[in-house]
Scaffold this motif. Structure first.
Motif, PDB file in Angstrom:
ATOM      1  N   LEU A  42      80.646  65.325  25.686  1.00 16.55           N
ATOM      2  CA  LEU A  42      80.550  64.091  26.457  1.00 16.55           C
ATOM      3  C   LEU A  42      81.845  63.810  27.209  1.00 16.55           C
ATOM      4  O   LEU A  42      81.823  63.314  28.348  1.00 16.55           O
ATOM      5  CB  LEU A  42      80.212  62.932  25.527  1.00 16.55           C
ATOM      6  CG  LEU A  42      80.120  61.533  26.157  1.00 16.55           C
ATOM      7  CD1 LEU A  42      79.015  61.503  27.197  1.00 16.55           C
ATOM      8  CD2 LEU A  42      79.874  60.494  25.082  1.00 16.55           C
ATOM      9  N   THR A  86      76.454  66.434  33.191  1.00 16.78           N
ATOM     10  CA  THR A  86      76.416  65.948  31.812  1.00 16.78           C
ATOM     11  C   THR A  86      75.270  66.577  31.037  1.00 16.78           C
ATOM     12  O   THR A  86      75.416  66.977  29.876  1.00 16.78           O
ATOM     13  CB  THR A  86      76.281  64.417  31.797  1.00 16.78           C
ATOM     14  OG1 THR A  86      77.368  63.838  32.518  1.00 16.78           O
ATOM     15  CG2 THR A  86      76.284  63.881  30.375  1.00 16.78           C
ATOM     16  N   THR A  90      75.463  69.102  27.529  1.00 18.49           N
ATOM     17  CA  THR A  90      74.842  68.870  26.229  1.00 18.49           C
ATOM     18  C   THR A  90      74.031  70.069  25.744  1.00 18.49           C
ATOM     19  O   THR A  90      73.758  70.187  24.545  1.00 18.49           O
ATOM     20  CB  THR A  90      73.919  67.641  26.285  1.00 18.49           C
ATOM     21  OG1 THR A  90      72.880  67.872  27.258  1.00 18.49           O
ATOM     22  CG2 THR A  90      74.694  66.388  26.666  1.00 18.49           C
ATOM     23  N   SER A 135      73.850  60.494  26.712  1.00 14.13           N
ATOM     24  CA  SER A 135      75.105  60.914  27.331  1.00 14.13           C
ATOM     25  C   SER A 135      75.147  60.540  28.802  1.00 14.13           C
ATOM     26  O   SER A 135      76.174  60.086  29.317  1.00 14.13           O
ATOM     27  CB  SER A 135      75.287  62.434  27.165  1.00 14.13           C
ATOM     28  OG  SER A 135      75.351  62.799  25.799  1.00 14.13           O
TER      29      SER A 135
END
Length: 271
Positions: A42, A86, A90, A135
């Motif tokens: 993150l 993002t 992840t 996130s």
């Protein structure tokens, strides 16, 4: 002589939902107990956002605006790209988690249990998509805090949220396949690195037209660029063109590929 009865379809669906929910809770509890990887993944897009806005922002906005430096314009440009980045970040955690389950024999144990076979995969996928969306919301909040603004209406925001969820779902299936095909967590992390690098060579930070001619096709003909341009169009009102349906086709194809790959690896008899 009696024959075994096959559960009715509603019973099978109920079993699948119950077991998938159990696996989802397991993965979410695992992520909560080991938050270091999630936190590291993150922090990367947040640091990239702050770096490009406050270190390179004036230079980048000058180049894009024909000599007129306006950092707020570049913030508006870069935030949609960071949101897609993002999601890419992840996915490394997803691949590592799946690889750990494979290496530690947990997946092999699940194969022998009286549970819905698809629930193991669905638990990983749904858990990863939820983490990706959370996130994205956190990184988006940072973007708003540093000046990102959107005039999009409610329908556009709903469509943007759906786009992010669709991209997360498609690439999560690919990450699950990578994790199942990797012999250990380190290999899974390395195999998933292209999912982080692809947004870096897309239109996330500079327009495709501003790239060198030899590099432009690499940035243009990959799944993240049309997704980023569609998200910009929804949030900022820029031209979307064909990018929306190209994004949908990419996502459906990647989701189908990842699902078939993951299922084939899961159904394979352990050696």
């Amino acid at each position: 002589m009696s024959t075994p009865l096959t559960p009715a379809r509603p019973a099978r669906i109920s079993l699948a939902v119950r077991d998938s929910s159990t696996m989802l809770r397991r993965n979410l509890l695992h992520a909560r107990r080991y938050p270091s990887m999630t936190l590291n993944l993150l922090l990367t897009p947040i640091m990239m956002l702050l770096l490009f806005v406050y270190v390179f922002g004036d230079v980048m906005s000058s180049g894009m605006g024909g000599g007129h430096a306006d950092r707020s314009e570049y913030i508006a440009y870069v935030v949609p790209g960071i949101l897609l980045m993002t999601i890419g970040g992840t996915l490394v955690g997803t691949a590592v988690s799946v690889a750990n389950d494979m290496a530690e024999g947990i997946t092999a144990r699940f194969r022998t249990m009286a549970i819905h076979r698809g629930s193991v995969l669905f638990g990983h996928v749904v858990g990863s998509v939820l983490q990706a969306i959370i996130s994205v919301v956190l990184v988006g909040a940072v973007g708003v805090a540093i000046g990102f603004r959107s005039d999009a209406g409610v329908l556009a925001w709903i469509a943007a949220f759906g786009l992010l969820a669709l991209v997360a779902l498609a690439f999560t299936w690919i990450a699950v396949g990578m994790g199942m095909a990797s012999p250990n967590a380190e290999a899974a992390s390395n195999n998933a690195m292209p999912l982080i690098l692809l947004p870096l060579i897309s239109s996330a930070f500079v327009p495709v037209d501003a790239m060198p001619g030899w590099f432009r096709p690499i940035a243009e003909y990959q799944p993240f660029t049309p997704a980023i341009e569609t998200l910009r169009g929804l949030l900022l009102g820029t031209e979307i063109g064909d990018n929306w349906w190209i994004t949908v086709v990419w996502c459906l194809a990647l989701a189908a590929l990842g699902y078939r790959w993951s299922k084939a690896r899961f159904d394979r008899d352990p050696k």
